[in-house]
Design an enzyme around this catalytic site. Structure first.
Site, short mmCIF file in Angstrom:
data_model
loop_
_atom_site.label_atom_id
_atom_site.label_comp_id
_atom_site.label_asym_id
_atom_site.label_seq_id
_atom_site.Cartn_x
_atom_site.Cartn_y
_atom_site.Cartn_z
N ILE A 153 0.88 -1.18 0.00
CA ILE A 153 0.00 0.00 0.00
C ILE A 153 0.91 1.22 0.00
O ILE A 153 1.71 1.41 0.92
CB ILE A 153 -0.93 -0.01 1.22
CG1 ILE A 153 -1.81 -1.27 1.20
CG2 ILE A 153 -1.79 1.25 1.24
CD1 ILE A 153 -2.66 -1.44 2.44
N HIS A 154 0.79 2.05 -1.02
CA HIS A 154 1.81 3.07 -1.30
C HIS A 154 1.23 4.48 -1.22
O HIS A 154 0.13 4.71 -1.70
CB HIS A 154 2.35 2.82 -2.71
CG HIS A 154 3.44 3.75 -3.12
ND1 HIS A 154 4.72 3.66 -2.62
CD2 HIS A 154 3.44 4.80 -3.97
CE1 HIS A 154 5.46 4.60 -3.16
NE2 HIS A 154 4.71 5.31 -3.98
N PRO A 155 1.94 5.44 -0.61
CA PRO A 155 3.19 5.28 0.14
C PRO A 155 2.91 5.12 1.63
O PRO A 155 2.27 5.98 2.23
CB PRO A 155 3.94 6.57 -0.17
CG PRO A 155 2.87 7.57 -0.48
CD PRO A 155 1.64 6.85 -0.90
#
EC number: 1.8.1.9
Length: 606
Positions: free
Chosen positions: A579-581
């Site tokens: 899961i970014h950032p």
């Protein structure tokens, strides 16, 4: 003299093949399996894993050394047809008859992991996976097979990647780690407003990173309001300074750009700031900003060109409107803003602009967040309205006119209803378009080498291993048809593609330093946060220790603790999309073993 290809043997009983391990079959040299002929024993998980990796290494070595490799079965008529084709072309092949070797089933299983093809024949030409019988004859009829078979197979590079975004850089670095000669071509065509940026792609320059930092800036403003209720007393009027924020954010992005260039240099990857375009098979033209052209060849290519914002196609859109390409480096506060579109990009931008105290209106053609759960989408819209964002639903712009020049100026927008003849107009300082993105695939010469694209969307259809219809050309990232358009997906895909193409070594215990994004602009210490996992290499690399030093460590650990109770392994972490950032995503990209002594300081995103 030109030879005619042999015809299919047609239906009927396949001929019996002699039970031998080496010899000649219709002019094709038949080899024993690489290395030992004995079956690979598997006394335990560790031995089985090591034996499998040893076999994989031997197969890749055979492919690497051979001009043509055919993995075949002596009784298969399709295999016979392919061998006859190469014999008619006068090409000597290394043929491995999987039904005549001791570990044939294991070879076919490992080969399936490498190529994602479970059937025979399975053909490689000059290290390029061509595919099965049908694909080989298609390549012959198109002339591609003859090109692959050229005696002079010396190319400038093993791999050239067109596009220096998350997926392209991930693939380039991994291929270089595996010992390949790699080049990255990256060139940002300026937006209609003249905006361009450095190495790193959309996420770093005009996407996830600056978006989250501007969102953080807006949250800090909200925190100031909340702080009074927690006893903080201040009398001075607090105002947001757009120029200060953008300067800090762009300075951080510039440091990431430099970090990526340094990372490529450290891994001996050639970086060329030029626009790449195919001119013929295995050959591209690179044009720099001065118009100077240079040509390069490679055995294999990866297309990682990404997408750019779409425009409306109405009067005044490219002349006066901006997109996310321009917003994050805009040198002045946008003022009263009309956001056109209802995508997550549109709503995210509208949200942080409103958080700075700006007058923000969102013009929606139909529904919010198409493709998302609509109950949740409407709750998002309702929350935004409660916090000052206005919505104009069921309208689309038809003209944008400049009333005054300036920084910002004044623009008049004429819009019409999607449900009738009603028209409205409004005056804004800035019009931000966020109506979708188009793949950058139409002007890179794909038609010259026969790579197929979806003519409507511009996206590239690929198989399960990111291979296009042209065997030596692959693609990763947002340009793929029917694939998620997410940075962590591109990073993971690029890395795994390089490993499939060039092989990978087994590693066991991993660690890294990291720098939380929220700390960057605030100037907090870099490379003080630390992540480490300890794996039991005798139990499928099961994770038996988990360590994190950084923000929200308890929250991060709680989630991974449940996974560890369920038997979390390093492979499962590698297969997980981050899961970014976030801080937690660092555990999905761990690569460096503590025993290697390699540098673990962080220089960029992904």
């Amino acid at each position: 003299m030109e030879r005619s290809p042999p015809q299919s043997p047609g239906p009927g009983k396949a001929g019996d093949a002699p039970n031998r391990r080496s010899g000649h079959v219709r002019g094709a040299r038949v080899l024993s399996p690489p290395g030992r002929r004995a079956r690979l024993s598997s006394p335990g998980p560790s031995r089985s894993s090591e034996a499998r990796e040893e076999l994989r290494s031997r197969l890749l070595g055979l492919i690497e050394r051979s001009r043509v490799v055919i993995f075949s079965k002596s009784y298969c008529p399709h295999s016979t047809r392919v061998k006859e084709l190469f014999s008619s072309l006068g090409v000597e092949c290394n043929v491995l008859e999987l039904d005549q070797v001791d570990d044939g089933a294991r070879v076919q299983e490992v080969l399936s992991e490498i190529t994602n093809q479970k059937t025979v024949p399975n053909i490689f030409v000059n290290k390029v996976h061509v595919g099965g019988c049908d694909q080989t004859f298609q390549a012959y009829q198109s002339g591609l097979l003859q090109k692959l078979l050229q005696e002079d197979s010396a190319y400038d590079y093993d791999l050239i990647i067109i596009g220096g975004g998350s997926g392209g850089l991930s693939c380039a670095k991994e291929a270089a780690i595996l010992g390949k000669k790699v080049m990255v071509l990256d060139f940002v065509v300026p937006s209609p407003q003249g905006t361009s940026w450095g190495l790193g792609g959309t996420c770093v320059n005009v996407g996830c990173i600056p978006k989250k930092l501007m969102h953080q800036a807006a949250l800090l403003g909200q925190a100031l309001c909340d702080s009074r209720k927690f006893g903080w007393e201040y009398n001075q009027q607090v105002r947001h300074n757009w120029e200060t924020m953008t300067k800090a954010i762009q300075n951080h992005i510039s440091s990431l750009n430099w970090g990526y260039r340094l990372s490529l240099r450290e891994k001996a990857v050639a970086y060329v700031n030029s626009y790449g375009e195919f001119v013929e098979h295995h050959k591209i033209k690179a044009t720099n900003k001065k118009g100077q052209e240079t040509y390069y060849t490679a055995a294999q290519f990866v297309i990682a060109t990404g997408e750019r914002p779409r425009y409306l196609g109405i009067q005044g859109d490219k002349e006066y409107c901006i997109t996310s390409d321009d917003l994050f480096s805009l040198p002045y506060c946008p003022g009263k803003t009309l956001v056109v579109g209802a995508s997550y990009v549109a709503l995210e931008c509208a949200g942080f602009l409103a958080g700075f105290g700006l007058d923000v209106t969102v013009m929606v053609r139909s529904i919010l967040l198409r493709g998302f759960d609509q109950e949740m989408a409407e709750k998002v819209g309702s929350y935004m309205e409660q916090h000052g964002v206005k919505f104009l639903r069921k309208f689309i712009p038809v003209m944008v006119q400049q009333l005054e020049k300036g920084s910002p100026g004044k623009l008049k927008v004429l819009a019409k209803s999607t449900e009738g003849t009603e028209t409205i107009e409004g005056v804004y300082n800035t019009v931000l378009l966020a109506i979708g993105r188009d793949s950058c695939t139409r002007k890179i010469g794909l038609e010259k080498i026969g790579v197929k694209i979806n003519e409507k969307s511009g996206k590239i259809p690929v198989n399960d291993v990111e291979q296009t219809n042209v065997p030596y050309v692959y693609a990763v990232g947002d340009i793929l048809e029917d694939k998620p358009e997410l940075t962590p997906v591109a990073i993971q895909s690029g890395k795994l593609l390089a490993r499939r193409l060039f092989g990978a070594s087994l590693e066991k215990i991993y660690h890294t330093l990291f720098w939380p994004l929220e700390w960057t602009v605030a100037g907090r210490e870099n490379n003080t946060c630390y992540a480490k996992i300890i794996c039991n290499k005798f139990d499928r690399d099961r994770v038996i220790g988990f360590h994190i030093l950084g923000p929200n460590a308890g929250e991060v650990t709680q989630g991974f603790a449940a996974a560890m109770k369920c038997g979390l392994t390093k492979q499962l972490l590698d297969d997980t999309i981050g899961i970014h950032p976030t801080c937690g995503e660092v555990f999905t990209t761990l690569e460096i073993t503590k025993s290697s002594g390699l540098d673990i300081t962080q220089k960029g995103c992904g």
